[in-house]
Write an enzyme that holds these catalytic residues in place. Structure first.
Site, PDB file in Angstrom:
ATOM      1  N   ARG A 193      -1.067  -5.657   4.636  1.00 19.06           N
ATOM      2  CA  ARG A 193      -0.245  -5.127   3.547  1.00 19.06           C
ATOM      3  C   ARG A 193       0.930  -4.339   4.114  1.00 19.06           C
ATOM      4  O   ARG A 193       0.821  -3.718   5.168  1.00 19.06           O
ATOM      5  CB  ARG A 193      -1.068  -4.197   2.654  1.00 19.06           C
ATOM      6  CG  ARG A 193      -2.248  -4.860   2.006  1.00 19.06           C
ATOM      7  CD  ARG A 193      -3.110  -3.870   1.259  1.00 19.06           C
ATOM      8  NE  ARG A 193      -3.683  -2.899   2.190  1.00 19.06           N
ATOM      9  CZ  ARG A 193      -4.598  -1.994   1.869  1.00 19.06           C
ATOM     10  NH1 ARG A 193      -5.047  -1.920   0.629  1.00 19.06           N
ATOM     11  NH2 ARG A 193      -5.068  -1.163   2.754  1.00 19.06           N
ATOM     12  N   ARG A 212       0.882  -1.166   0.000  1.00 24.18           N
ATOM     13  CA  ARG A 212       0.000   0.000   0.000  1.00 24.18           C
ATOM     14  C   ARG A 212       0.913   1.206   0.000  1.00 24.18           C
ATOM     15  O   ARG A 212       1.806   1.317   0.848  1.00 24.18           O
ATOM     16  CB  ARG A 212      -0.874  -0.032   1.263  1.00 24.18           C
ATOM     17  CG  ARG A 212      -1.746   1.195   1.461  1.00 24.18           C
ATOM     18  CD  ARG A 212      -2.961   1.106   0.533  1.00 24.18           C
ATOM     19  NE  ARG A 212      -4.035   1.981   0.908  1.00 24.18           N
ATOM     20  CZ  ARG A 212      -4.055   3.282   0.678  1.00 24.18           C
ATOM     21  NH1 ARG A 212      -3.036   3.888   0.132  1.00 24.18           N
ATOM     22  NH2 ARG A 212      -5.106   3.993   1.021  1.00 24.18           N
ATOM     23  N   GLU A 269     -10.982   4.968  -5.889  1.00 23.04           N
ATOM     24  CA  GLU A 269     -11.200   3.542  -6.132  1.00 23.04           C
ATOM     25  C   GLU A 269     -11.495   3.317  -7.606  1.00 23.04           C
ATOM     26  O   GLU A 269     -11.948   4.221  -8.305  1.00 23.04           O
ATOM     27  CB  GLU A 269     -12.355   3.031  -5.265  1.00 23.04           C
ATOM     28  CG  GLU A 269     -12.098   3.144  -3.777  1.00 23.04           C
ATOM     29  CD  GLU A 269     -10.889   2.360  -3.304  1.00 23.04           C
ATOM     30  OE1 GLU A 269     -10.685   1.216  -3.771  1.00 23.04           O
ATOM     31  OE2 GLU A 269     -10.134   2.886  -2.466  1.00 23.04           O
TER      32      GLU A 269
END
Length: 174
Positions: A105, A62, A70
């Site tokens: 992540r 990330r 998005e």
């Protein structure tokens, strides 16, 4: 210990440390990691997350300090995704790990050709500073001010594309 950590002779890992958070925030594990790691980009998921391979191990990353629209937030999500694929596709990047997020992540600054990917996306108006997770002295803030002033990318018209975290909440995702 993290699966991300490459094995280096002489590298001693002292401990994993839990970072204190204010009430209501999740606690995040921060691992003792090398200051930088070279990795090959395997896949770009969207404008702020990707999969890399570092010394034989796959890692989901990330991008630190930013939040990109998005993929469902047309047209900006697709534009951010396309730009990241264009800049990183199959290349070697340098990761500067920060922490692991609540999804496991690796949150890291991603550098390619000496440039910070997150700062570049913010300057181009394809991502915004995620102020909740970005230090106030990070150069991303100046990049966002420049993009706003020039009305680049998401700053062309107001809307939830300027605050992807609010869009996710309104859409009922993450």
């Amino acid at each position: 210990m993290s699966d991300f950590l490459p094995v280096h002779s002489g590298l001693v890992l002292l401990a994993a440390v839990l970072v204190s958070c204010t009430p209501g925030e999740s606690r995040r594990a921060t691992h003792a990691v090398p200051s930088e790691t070279l990795c090959r980009v395997e896949q770009v998921y969207d404008g702020d997350s990707l999969r890399v391979r570092c010394e034989g191990r796959a890692e989901t990353v990330r991008v630190h300090c930013i939040d990109a629209p998005e993929r469902d937030q047309t047209p900006w999500g697709d534009r951010a995704h396309h730009r990241v694929r264009q800049v990183l596709g199959g290349r070697t990047v340098t990761l500067h790990p920060v922490e692991r997020d609540s999804y496991g992540r690796l949150v890291a600054a991603v550098r390619v050709d000496g440039l910070d990917l997150g700062e570049r996306l913010v300057r181009d108006g394809l991502a915004v500073v995620y102020t909740r997770y970005c230090p106030p002295d990070a150069p991303h803030h100046g990049a966002e001010s420049a993009a706003r002033s020039a009305q680049r990318g998401v700053w062309q018209t107001p809307g939830l594309h300027q605050t992807p975290w609010r869009w996710r909440h309104a859409a009922g995702t993450r």
